[in-house]
Scaffold this active site. Structure first.
Site, mmCIF file in Angstrom:
data_model
loop_
_atom_site.group_PDB
_atom_site.id
_atom_site.type_symbol
_atom_site.label_atom_id
_atom_site.label_comp_id
_atom_site.label_asym_id
_atom_site.label_seq_id
_atom_site.Cartn_x
_atom_site.Cartn_y
_atom_site.Cartn_z
ATOM 1 N N SER A 136 -4.057 -9.090 -4.403
ATOM 2 C CA SER A 136 -3.467 -10.332 -3.886
ATOM 3 C C SER A 136 -4.122 -10.791 -2.587
ATOM 4 O O SER A 136 -3.884 -11.910 -2.143
ATOM 5 C CB SER A 136 -1.974 -10.149 -3.651
ATOM 6 O OG SER A 136 -1.329 -9.941 -4.874
ATOM 7 N N GLU A 363 5.566 -18.834 -2.844
ATOM 8 C CA GLU A 363 5.199 -17.686 -3.673
ATOM 9 C C GLU A 363 6.408 -17.017 -4.328
ATOM 10 O O GLU A 363 7.372 -16.649 -3.646
ATOM 11 C CB GLU A 363 4.474 -16.622 -2.825
ATOM 12 C CG GLU A 363 3.992 -15.471 -3.705
ATOM 13 C CD GLU A 363 3.543 -14.237 -2.934
ATOM 14 O OE1 GLU A 363 2.705 -13.511 -3.478
ATOM 15 O OE2 GLU A 363 4.023 -14.001 -1.815
ATOM 16 N N ASP A 409 -2.300 -15.322 -8.935
ATOM 17 C CA ASP A 409 -3.487 -14.755 -8.291
ATOM 18 C C ASP A 409 -4.264 -13.842 -9.232
ATOM 19 O O ASP A 409 -5.479 -13.748 -9.162
ATOM 20 C CB ASP A 409 -3.128 -14.022 -6.994
ATOM 21 C CG ASP A 409 -1.898 -13.137 -7.107
ATOM 22 O OD1 ASP A 409 -1.282 -13.077 -8.197
ATOM 23 O OD2 ASP A 409 -1.540 -12.495 -6.107
ATOM 24 N N HIS A 410 -3.525 -13.161 -10.127
ATOM 25 C CA HIS A 410 -4.174 -12.220 -11.049
ATOM 26 C C HIS A 410 -3.178 -11.888 -12.136
ATOM 27 O O HIS A 410 -1.993 -12.178 -12.026
ATOM 28 C CB HIS A 410 -4.597 -10.948 -10.312
ATOM 29 C CG HIS A 410 -3.467 -10.345 -9.535
ATOM 30 N ND1 HIS A 410 -2.406 -9.728 -10.156
ATOM 31 C CD2 HIS A 410 -3.187 -10.334 -8.203
ATOM 32 C CE1 HIS A 410 -1.544 -9.346 -9.241
ATOM 33 N NE2 HIS A 410 -1.981 -9.703 -8.047
ATOM 34 N N HIS A 487 -3.012 -4.261 -11.757
ATOM 35 C CA HIS A 487 -3.224 -5.652 -12.148
ATOM 36 C C HIS A 487 -4.126 -5.694 -13.372
ATOM 37 O O HIS A 487 -4.753 -4.696 -13.727
ATOM 38 C CB HIS A 487 -3.897 -6.428 -11.008
ATOM 39 C CG HIS A 487 -3.070 -6.478 -9.765
ATOM 40 N ND1 HIS A 487 -3.581 -6.805 -8.547
ATOM 41 C CD2 HIS A 487 -1.754 -6.224 -9.563
ATOM 42 C CE1 HIS A 487 -2.617 -6.771 -7.641
ATOM 43 N NE2 HIS A 487 -1.499 -6.415 -8.234
#
Ligand SMILES: *[C@@H]1O[C@H](CO)[C@@H](O)[C@H](O)[C@H]1NC(C)=O
Ligand SMILES: [Zn+2]
Length: 529
Positions: A136, A363, A409-410, A487
């Site tokens: 992140s 977020e 973000d991922h 992730h």
């Protein structure tokens, strides 16, 4: 079963080897900047030029040019209409699978989350300079500053390696964020998160650091660096140019603002060792400048703030992260702590007072954290709340002047599998048994703590029941044993609504997103001059 287990271990060994070898020095090859070079960048050989911010800035300029040409061809380019405001919603770790699964959690696979109804959709490539699977921190530099960077670093270019105190404090390596471009253009900026406000993603709005963990002075010192030269993230938020000017800062993380010898409003201690009380310092600074500022720590406190009169609002609603939304709704927390939707609404009310407009970063941080625990249900619950916050923001603003961009973000390693019947809850078991005669869940992970749900020492694969999967803390099946699920490296969606939303179609680098947002606002290095 034993074979499956050994195979899983063998896979771990291969994975570890790959991770280690990626840390070795690779032969460098400088690639010419052309569209074929971009395709060539898929090679594992890192392009030396990628370490310069200018590489990514030029890349973004090229992509933007393409988008403007495409839009002109489609005759959808409204050059007269500049976006006044941009709200960027970041679902941390919100993979495409997560979005799909959340539809089902809402009742049926045919559902859509609020942002799936946005007219334009694209895919963003999330890799960082030194990792195929990003974190992140480096991604925040990409989607807020337009530059790809190294894993674990924030707001600095790839010349800075994680933990490097010397390179990390060199302003020549700093990457500016779109929040700064907005402030320089006379707009306001703000941030809302369910994580600590000093956590990696929100820190991308205002901080520059060689290590995402340096949220307080003690963490800097623990890594053998000087807390004087390497100003921690909380202090950057309160003292440095961009952080200081943020009109809204809301989320969790009081512990990074107060000393270890001091307790916060809920009786929990701080982590600082320099004796500072950064909440008091933030208030004093605003007072000294005759600015109307409010600090709140509870839902009640927030409800008592006159948002029409408040210029600066800081809300720190937890010692560390804010609760998962599912836990919030299932407990008395909901009486004490605001939801992401409530924080977002308050933020827009404060920011919309500026006639020049604003940039707001929101977020949904804990979608990611629940995935790390392989607690898929909580991740999906947070995704639904994230969707609600976006719906509220879209309802409070006009599509004529406010661009809303929703992305992640991922990815994560969760999959949806097993040909489950349409009416089965996605959080439960699939209808068929596996070849070993045992049931399995519809949602499962490639790795993570759910490994211990999946296997046991005596019989191999464990027999799980439907009842177990109804526990909100159930850890979903995982093949590889890891303390924290990792992730994923697949692309994430970008959903856009409002002026210039058409730019966000197609497949592009995550680091091209700020260029398109800034062009819509006509600010910063991507303005239409
Ligand atoms: C802050 O904490 C440190 C160490 O935890 C302690 O030594 C110091 O006295 C504290 N400072 C103040 C002003 O209380
Ligand atoms: Zn994560």
């Amino acid at each position: 079963m034993r074979i499956t287990f050994l195979f899983a271990l063998a896979l771990t060994a291969v994975f570890v080897d790959v991770v280690l070898s990626s840390d070795r020095a690779h032969p460098r090859r400088v690639q010419p900047r052309s569209s074929t070079a971009r395709l060539g960048a898929a090679s594992h050989i890192t392009n030396q030029a990628e370490r310069d911010a200018s590489y990514w800035n030029e890349f973004a300029q090229d992509t933007l040019k393409d988008k403007i040409q495409q839009a002109a061809k489609l005759n959808t380019a409204d050059t007269a209409n500049v976006a006044k405001n941009v709200i960027m919603f970041l679902g941390d770790g919100m993979s495409v699978h997560t979005v799909t699964a959340a539809r089902n959690l809402m009742g049926d696979s045919s559902n859509q989350l609020s942002f799936e109804q946005f007219p334009y959709l694209g895919l963003s490539k999330t890799y960082c300079i030194d990792r195929q699977v990003a974190d992140s921190a480096c991604t925040a530099t990409a989607y807020l500053g337009g530059v790809k960077a190294n894993y674990g670093t924030i707001g600095v270019n790839a010349k800075v390696k994680r933990y490097n105190c010397i390179d990390g404090q060199n302003p020549a390596n700093y990457v500016e964020s779109i929040a700064k471009w907005a402030q320089d253009a006379g707009k306001d900026a703000g941030l809302v998160t369910t994580a600590r406000v000093t956590h990696a993603s929100p820190a991308g709005v205002y901080a520059h650091t060689a290590n995402r963990d340096w949220e307080n002075d003690a963490k800097v010192v623990a890594n053998g660096c000087s807390a004087t030269d390497n100003v921690d993230i909380a202090r950057q938020l309160v003292e440095w140019d961009v952080g200081k000017k943020l009109k809204v800062v809301m989320g969790g993380g009081r512990r990074n603002f107060i000393n270890t010898t001091v307790n916060d409003e809920e009786g929990l201690p701080g982590l600082r060792t320099d004796g500072r009380n950064l909440i008091q310092d933030w208030l004093k600074d605003k007072e000294a400048n005759n600015q109307q500022a409010a600090y709140v720590w509870s839902k009640k406190g927030l409800s008592l703030v006159d948002l029409d009169k408040t210029e600066y609002l800081m809300g720190l609603f937890a010692n560390s992260h804010c609760p998962y939304n599912g836990d919030l709704e299932r407990s008395n927390y909901k009486l004490v702590k605001p939801s992401l939707t409530e924080m977002t609404e308050a933020a827009i009310k404060v920011l919309q007072k500026n006639q020049n407009g604003y940039f707001l970063f929101v977020e949904g941080a804990r979608i990611d954290m629940a995935h790390h625990d392989t607690r898929a249900r909580k991740s999906l619950e947070d995704t639904v709340e994230f969707s609600r916050a976006i719906e509220r923001a879209r309802a409070m603003t006009s599509e004529e002047d406010t661009l809303i961009v929703v992305t992640s973000d991922h990815s994560h390693t969760m999959t949806i599998n097993g040909y489950p019947y349409r009416d089965l809850p996605i959080t439960g078991l699939s209808n068929a048994l596996a070849d070993d005669g045992l049931p399995y869940t519809i949602l499962s992970y490639a790795n993570g703590p759910g490994f211990s749900t999946t296997y046991n020492d005596k019989t191999g694969r464990s027999e799980i029941t439907a009842e177990e999967t109804e526990n909100v803390n159930f850890e979903y099946l995982a093949t590889v044993p890891l303390d924290s699920e990792t992730h994923g490296g697949d692309d994430v969606g970008v959903f856009a609504s409002g002026p210039f939303a058409q730019y966000f179609t197609g497949n592009y680098e995550q680091s091209n997103i700020p260029a398109m947002m800034a062009r819509a606002l006509n600010i910063g290095p991507f303005a239409n001059l």
